[in-house]
Design a protein around this motif. Structure first.
Motif: not given
Length: 170
Positions: A85-97
Motif C-alpha cells: 500500500s501507498d499514499l498519494m499525498i497531493s492532487r497537484n498535477k505536477r505531484y501526480v505526474h
C-alpha cells in the motif's frame, strides 16, 4: 517482465474486489500491485514535518484488509510478485505526474462503478486519474464492477467465498 500496477483503495475489504477483478480478467503476466489511496495532509507545518507514510498506513489498514491482501497474494502467487500500500499525498498535477513517473507504473486500474468509503482527509484518486491529461501517463485499464449485491458488503467471508474456489490449507 514484471509490470507495476496502481490500484485505488480505501483500505476496506470491499475495495480488494477491484484487485480480484483485475487479476481474474487480465493476462497471465507477473505484476507488482501498489494499492494507493489519496490522503490530504493539510497545510499545517506540524503535519508536514511529522508525516511518515508507514504511520498513516498502520492506522488506516485494518486486520481484515491485511488478511485479504495475504489471501490474494496466496491465490495468485504465480502472478503477484509483490503487493503493498501507498499514499498519494497531493492532487497537484505536477505531484501526480512525478508520482506516476517515479513509481514507474505500467498500468492504472480504475473501476467503472465503485463507491469508495473514504475516511476523513482522503480524496478520490479515481476521478483524479480519469481527468488528468498528463504526458507519458500509464495505460488505464477499466475493470467492470457490476456485482451490485456484493458492493455493500465488507466482510472477508462474503468476499472470498463468492466464487467456488477450492482452498487447501498447508
Amino acid at each position: 517482465m514484471i509490470q507495476r500496477v496502481l490500484i485505488p483503495t480505501d483500505f476496506t475489504v470491499n475495495s480488494l474486489r477491484i484487485v480480484l477483478e483485475y487479476l481474474e480478467n487480465s493476462n497471465h503476466q507477473q505484476v507488482e500491485l501498489v494499492l494507493t489511496c489519496g490522503y490530504n495532509l493539510g497545510e499545517s507545518i506540524g503535519m508536514l514535518l511529522g508525516f511518515t507514510v508507514d504511520d498513516y498506513l498502520a492506522e488506516m489498514q485494518n486486520e481484515d484488509f491485511l488478511k485479504g491482501c495475504e489471501m490474494i497474494k496466496s491465490r495468485f502467487k504465480d502472478r503477484v510478485v509483490e503487493m503493498y500500500s501507498d499514499l498519494m499525498i497531493s492532487r497537484n498535477k505536477r505531484y501526480v505526474h512525478n508520482y506516476l513517473k517515479g513509481g514507474q507504473f505500467a498500468q492504472i486500474v480504475l473501476p467503472n462503478i465503485f463507491e469508495f468509503n473514504y475516511t476523513t482527509n482522503c480524496f478520490d484518486i479515481v476521478e483524479l486519474m480519469k481527468t488528468s491529461q498528463l504526458s507519458g501517463m500509464p495505460e488505464i485499464i477499466s475493470v467492470s464492477m457490476s456485482d451490485e449485491k456484493l458492493q455493500a458488503q465488507d466482510t472477508l467471508d462474503s468476499f472470498f467465498f463468492r466464487k467456488k474456489w477450492r482452498f487447501t490449507y498447508e
